[in-house]
Design a protein around this motif. Structure first.
Motif, PDB file in Angstrom:
ATOM      1  N   PHE A  39       1.203  -0.982   0.421  1.00 33.63           N
ATOM      2  CA  PHE A  39       0.538  -0.134  -0.247  1.00 33.63           C
ATOM      3  C   PHE A  39       0.698   1.350   0.150  1.00 33.63           C
ATOM      4  O   PHE A  39       0.378   1.731  -0.317  1.00 33.63           O
ATOM      5  CB  PHE A  39      -0.763  -0.244   0.912  1.00 33.63           C
ATOM      6  N   GLU A  40       2.509   0.649   0.693  1.00 35.19           N
ATOM      7  CA  GLU A  40       3.124   2.596   0.159  1.00 35.19           C
ATOM      8  C   GLU A  40       3.608   2.934  -0.827  1.00 35.19           C
ATOM      9  O   GLU A  40       3.359   3.974  -1.025  1.00 35.19           O
ATOM     10  CB  GLU A  40       4.320   2.154   1.679  1.00 35.19           C
ATOM     11  N   ASN A  41       3.764   1.876  -1.763  1.00 30.30           N
ATOM     12  CA  ASN A  41       3.945   2.004  -2.818  1.00 30.30           C
ATOM     13  C   ASN A  41       2.949   2.382  -4.195  1.00 30.30           C
ATOM     14  O   ASN A  41       3.093   2.494  -5.646  1.00 30.30           O
ATOM     15  CB  ASN A  41       4.707   0.680  -3.601  1.00 30.30           C
ATOM     16  N   THR A  42       1.379   2.930  -3.470  1.00 28.17           N
ATOM     17  CA  THR A  42       0.373   3.095  -4.334  1.00 28.17           C
ATOM     18  C   THR A  42       0.446   4.667  -5.500  1.00 28.17           C
ATOM     19  O   THR A  42       0.119   4.390  -6.631  1.00 28.17           O
ATOM     20  CB  THR A  42      -1.241   3.694  -3.425  1.00 28.17           C
ATOM     21  N   LEU A  43       0.900   5.231  -4.611  1.00 28.22           N
ATOM     22  CA  LEU A  43       1.135   6.544  -5.453  1.00 28.22           C
ATOM     23  C   LEU A  43       2.621   6.366  -6.597  1.00 28.22           C
ATOM     24  O   LEU A  43       2.643   6.343  -7.886  1.00 28.22           O
ATOM     25  CB  LEU A  43       1.823   7.950  -5.010  1.00 28.22           C
ATOM     26  N   ASN A  44       3.271   5.478  -6.564  1.00 24.41           N
ATOM     27  CA  ASN A  44       5.139   5.111  -7.461  1.00 24.41           C
ATOM     28  C   ASN A  44       4.257   4.117  -8.526  1.00 24.41           C
ATOM     29  O   ASN A  44       4.327   4.177  -9.615  1.00 24.41           O
ATOM     30  CB  ASN A  44       5.865   4.302  -6.692  1.00 24.41           C
ATOM     31  N   ALA A  45       3.123   2.918  -7.702  1.00 21.60           N
ATOM     32  CA  ALA A  45       2.728   2.375  -9.054  1.00 21.60           C
ATOM     33  C   ALA A  45       1.513   2.917  -9.687  1.00 21.60           C
ATOM     34  O   ALA A  45       1.219   2.995 -10.957  1.00 21.60           O
ATOM     35  CB  ALA A  45       1.492   1.519  -8.165  1.00 21.60           C
ATOM     36  N   PHE A  46       0.822   3.908  -9.123  1.00 23.75           N
ATOM     37  CA  PHE A  46      -0.182   4.987  -9.863  1.00 23.75           C
ATOM     38  C   PHE A  46       0.740   5.549 -11.053  1.00 23.75           C
ATOM     39  O   PHE A  46       0.618   5.790 -12.425  1.00 23.75           O
ATOM     40  CB  PHE A  46      -0.549   5.840  -9.676  1.00 23.75           C
ATOM     41  N   ASN A  47       1.609   6.326 -11.149  1.00 19.48           N
ATOM     42  CA  ASN A  47       2.766   6.828 -12.005  1.00 19.48           C
ATOM     43  C   ASN A  47       3.258   5.870 -12.698  1.00 19.48           C
ATOM     44  O   ASN A  47       2.575   6.279 -13.898  1.00 19.48           O
ATOM     45  CB  ASN A  47       3.684   7.564 -10.940  1.00 19.48           C
ATOM     46  N   ALA A  48       3.783   4.493 -11.853  1.00 20.37           N
ATOM     47  CA  ALA A  48       4.696   3.614 -13.433  1.00 20.37           C
ATOM     48  C   ALA A  48       3.307   2.817 -14.216  1.00 20.37           C
ATOM     49  O   ALA A  48       3.759   3.264 -15.473  1.00 20.37           O
ATOM     50  CB  ALA A  48       4.572   2.489 -12.257  1.00 20.37           C
ATOM     51  N   MET A  49       1.814   3.252 -14.135  1.00 17.45           N
ATOM     52  CA  MET A  49       0.769   3.056 -14.485  1.00 17.45           C
ATOM     53  C   MET A  49       0.957   3.600 -15.967  1.00 17.45           C
ATOM     54  O   MET A  49       0.965   3.546 -17.119  1.00 17.45           O
ATOM     55  CB  MET A  49      -0.493   3.121 -13.901  1.00 17.45           C
ATOM     56  N   LEU A  50       0.635   4.917 -15.248  1.00 19.82           N
ATOM     57  CA  LEU A  50       0.588   6.273 -16.935  1.00 19.82           C
ATOM     58  C   LEU A  50       2.151   6.008 -17.334  1.00 19.82           C
ATOM     59  O   LEU A  50       1.333   6.451 -19.090  1.00 19.82           O
ATOM     60  CB  LEU A  50       0.592   7.683 -15.829  1.00 19.82           C
ATOM     61  N   ASN A  51       2.703   5.657 -17.020  1.00 20.08           N
ATOM     62  CA  ASN A  51       3.605   6.034 -17.961  1.00 20.08           C
ATOM     63  C   ASN A  51       4.572   4.351 -18.494  1.00 20.08           C
ATOM     64  O   ASN A  51       5.227   4.396 -19.139  1.00 20.08           O
ATOM     65  CB  ASN A  51       5.260   6.082 -16.877  1.00 20.08           C
ATOM     66  N   GLY A  52       3.404   3.530 -18.237  1.00 21.42           N
ATOM     67  CA  GLY A  52       3.698   2.551 -19.166  1.00 21.42           C
ATOM     68  C   GLY A  52       4.274   1.065 -18.445  1.00 21.42           C
ATOM     69  O   GLY A  52       4.533   0.055 -18.864  1.00 21.42           O
ATOM     70  N   GLU A  53       4.400   1.209 -17.387  1.00 19.15           N
ATOM     71  CA  GLU A  53       5.570   0.585 -16.798  1.00 19.15           C
ATOM     72  C   GLU A  53       4.686  -1.015 -15.978  1.00 19.15           C
ATOM     73  O   GLU A  53       5.378  -2.080 -15.428  1.00 19.15           O
ATOM     74  CB  GLU A  53       6.269   0.955 -15.619  1.00 19.15           C
ATOM     75  N   ASN A  54       3.197  -0.660 -16.149  1.00 19.92           N
ATOM     76  CA  ASN A  54       2.028  -1.895 -16.073  1.00 19.92           C
ATOM     77  C   ASN A  54       2.095  -2.872 -16.743  1.00 19.92           C
ATOM     78  O   ASN A  54       2.648  -2.833 -18.168  1.00 19.92           O
ATOM     79  CB  ASN A  54       0.778  -1.226 -15.249  1.00 19.92           C
ATOM     80  N   PHE A  55       1.694  -3.553 -16.007  1.00 20.44           N
ATOM     81  CA  PHE A  55       1.537  -5.269 -17.420  1.00 20.44           C
ATOM     82  C   PHE A  55      -0.275  -5.672 -17.459  1.00 20.44           C
ATOM     83  O   PHE A  55      -0.065  -6.973 -16.150  1.00 20.44           O
ATOM     84  CB  PHE A  55       2.976  -5.984 -17.535  1.00 20.44           C
ATOM     85  N   GLY A  56      -0.409  -5.215 -17.976  1.00 21.09           N
ATOM     86  CA  GLY A  56      -1.829  -5.893 -17.044  1.00 21.09           C
ATOM     87  C   GLY A  56      -2.911  -4.603 -16.138  1.00 21.09           C
ATOM     88  O   GLY A  56      -2.180  -3.325 -15.758  1.00 21.09           O
ATOM     89  N   LYS A  57      -3.832  -4.567 -15.947  1.00 19.16           N
ATOM     90  CA  LYS A  57      -4.982  -4.548 -15.036  1.00 19.16           C
ATOM     91  C   LYS A  57      -3.929  -4.342 -13.906  1.00 19.16           C
ATOM     92  O   LYS A  57      -3.676  -4.676 -12.609  1.00 19.16           O
ATOM     93  CB  LYS A  57      -5.872  -4.579 -14.642  1.00 19.16           C
ATOM     94  N   THR A  58      -3.436  -2.742 -13.270  1.00 20.09           N
ATOM     95  CA  THR A  58      -2.808  -2.292 -11.698  1.00 20.09           C
ATOM     96  C   THR A  58      -4.525  -2.084 -11.122  1.00 20.09           C
ATOM     97  O   THR A  58      -5.346  -1.713 -11.071  1.00 20.09           O
ATOM     98  CB  THR A  58      -1.978  -0.801 -12.408  1.00 20.09           C
TER      99      THR A  58
END
Ligand code: NDP
Length: 337
Positions: free
Chosen positions: A311-330
Motif C-alpha cells: 500500500f505504501e507504493n500506491t502513488l509510485n504504482a499509479f505513476n508507473a501505470m501512466l508511464n506504461g510500466e504496468n503489465f495488465g490491470k493495476t
C-alpha cells in the motif's frame, strides 16, 4: 487508518508532496452504516484528472480529501440489517484502508467470490468501457481492421479480444517487445506493434495493409499521428482516453496540425465520438456483464492483473501505470482478506 490525502495539486507527474500518506483513526459506523476494510484498490488513468482542477466531466478531489477510487472491500463491522461481517462488496471508497458507508452504491459480491478483484477490471469499469466503446461506437464488422493502443492494459486487451470474437483483424499497439508478444501469443491479436520502435509508423502501416476501419483511441500523441493517414473512409474512432497527455503541462510544440486533422475527418467522413462510460452507458451494464461472464467462463477472453503488494507504493504504482510500466490491470493489495 492509513489514507492518501490530496494536499496540493500536481504539475506534471504527481509526487509525495501532492498526494500524502497519513495515518488517522479508524472511524466507527453509526446506525444503518457499515465499516469497510479495503482489500483491493483499483488504480486508473482518470485519477490523474481528479487531482487537477481543470474543467472536466467530474469534480476534482478537494484539497484535504482522500484520493478517490474503486475498491473491493470486506464488511468489517455492520450496523445495517442487509450486510454481514466478512461479506465482499464493490465500493468507491478511495485510497484508504478503512471507510464508512451508508451502503448506498455498494454492489454485493457475495461471501466467497472466486476472483473478487475482477470487479475492478474485466468485470468492472475497464471491461465495460472496452465493450461499449468498441461495440456501440466502433461498430466493428467482420473482416474489418481494428487498431487499439495500450493493448495489454485492461481496456485495450479487452477491446482487441472482443474485436477478434466479432471476426475482425486486430492490430495492437503497446510499449515493448514483451507486451507485444503477449498480445499476439496470449490474447490472439493478429499483430502488435511496439510504439517505441524508431520505425513504428512504417510497421503499423505494413500491419494494416487494408487500412484501419476502427481506431479505438486510448492514448493520443505519436500513436494517433501514425494512425491518422491509415484511416479508411467511414472509419470510426471511439475516443476513450488520451493517456499520453495526462501528465502534460503544456500543449505539444507546433506546427499547428488542426486543419490537417479536420480535413482528414471531412474527406474520409470519419466518426469521432468521445464517451464517459457510466454517464453514457450505466443502463447497459447488465448486457455487458452477461456477455463477459459467458466469454470468461468459455475461456474466450483472457485477463491479466498487475498486483502492487505494498500500500505504501500506491502513488509510485499509479505513476508507473501512466508511464506504461504496468503489465495488465493495476490493482493494489491494500490488506489481506
Ligand atoms: P492501462 O492500464 O492500459 O495504462 C495506460 C497505458 O497507456 C500504459 O500502460 C501504456 O501502455 C500506455 N501509454 C502511456 N503513455 C503512452 C504514450 N505516450 N504513448 C502510447 N501509450 C502510452 O490503462 P486502462 O486500460 O485503464 O485505460 C486505457 C485508457 O482508457 C486510458 O486513456 C483511460 O483514461 C481510458 N478510460 C476511459 C474511460 C471512459 O469512460 N472514457 C473509462 C476507463 C478508461 P504501453 O506500455 O503499452 O504503451
Amino acid at each position: 487508518n492509513r489514507q492518501y490525502i490530496l494536499e496540493t495539486r500536481p504539475k506534471g507527474v504527481a509526487n509525495d508532496k501532492n498526494v500524502v500518506l497519513k495515518t488517522n483513526s479508524v472511524p466507527a459506523p453509526k446506525d444503518g452504516e457499515v465499516l469497510l476494510r479495503t482489500i483491493y484498490l483499483s488504480l486508473d488513468p482518470y485519477m490523474r484528472g481528479r487531482m487537477s482542477d481543470a474543467e472536466s466531466y467530474a469534480d476534482p478531489v478537494k484539497i484535504g480529501d482522500v484520493m478517490v477510487g474503486a475498491t473491493v472491500c470486506q464488511v468489517e463491522q455492520s450496523n445495517h440489517p442487509d450486510y454481514q461481517k466478512g461479506e465482499w462488496v464493490l465500493a468507491y471508497t478511495g485510497w484508504q484502508e478503512y471507510s464508512i458507508s451508508d451502503t448506498e452504491g455498494l454492489m454485493k459480491l457475495g461471501k466467497n467470490p472466486e476472483n473478487p478483484s475482477y470487479a475492478l477490471g474485466i468485470m468492472g469499469m475497464p471491461g465495460f468501457t472496452a465493450y461499449m466503446g468498441l461495440l456501440d461506437i466502433g461498430e466493428p464488422k467482420q473482416g474489418e481492421t481494428v487498431v487499439v493502443a495500450a493493448a495489454t492494459g485492461p481496456v485495450g486487451a479487452t477491446v482487441g479480444q472482443i474485436a477478434k470474437l466479432k471476426g475482425c483483424k486486430v492490430v495492437g499497439v503497446a510499449g515493448g517487445k514483451e507486451k507485444c508478444q503477449h498480445a499476439v501469443e496470449n490474447l490472439g491479436f493478429d499483430a502488435c506493434i511496439d510504439h517505441k520502435a524508431n520505425d513504428f509508423a512504417e510497421q503499423l502501416s505494413a500491419a494494416c495493409n487494408n487500412g484501419i476501419d476502427v481506431y479505438y483511441e486510448n492514448v493520443g500523441g505519436h500513436v494517433f499521428d501514425a494512425v491518422l493517414p491509415l484511416l479508411n473512409t467511414k472509419a470510426r474512432i471511439p475516443l476513450c482516453g488520451l493517456v499520453s497527455q495526462y501528465n502534460a503541462t503544456e500543449l505539444p510544440p507546433g506546427p499547428d496540425r488542426l486543419s490537417m486533422l479536420m480535413g482528414h475527418i471531412l474527406k474520409k467522413r470519419i466518426k469521432v465520438q468521445g464517451f464517459i462510460i457510466f454517464d453514457d452507458y450505466a443502463h447497459r451494464y447488465e448486457e455487458f456483464a452477461k456477455d463477459m461472464q459467458t466469454w470468461l467462463s468459455e475461456g474466450k477472453i483472457k485477463y491479466k492483473e498487475h498486483l502492487e503488494a505494498n500500500f505504501e507504493n500506491t502513488l509510485n504504482a499509479f505513476n508507473a501505470m501512466l508511464n506504461g510500466e504496468n503489465f495488465g490491470k493495476t490493482v493494489v493489495q491494500v490488506q489481506q482478506p
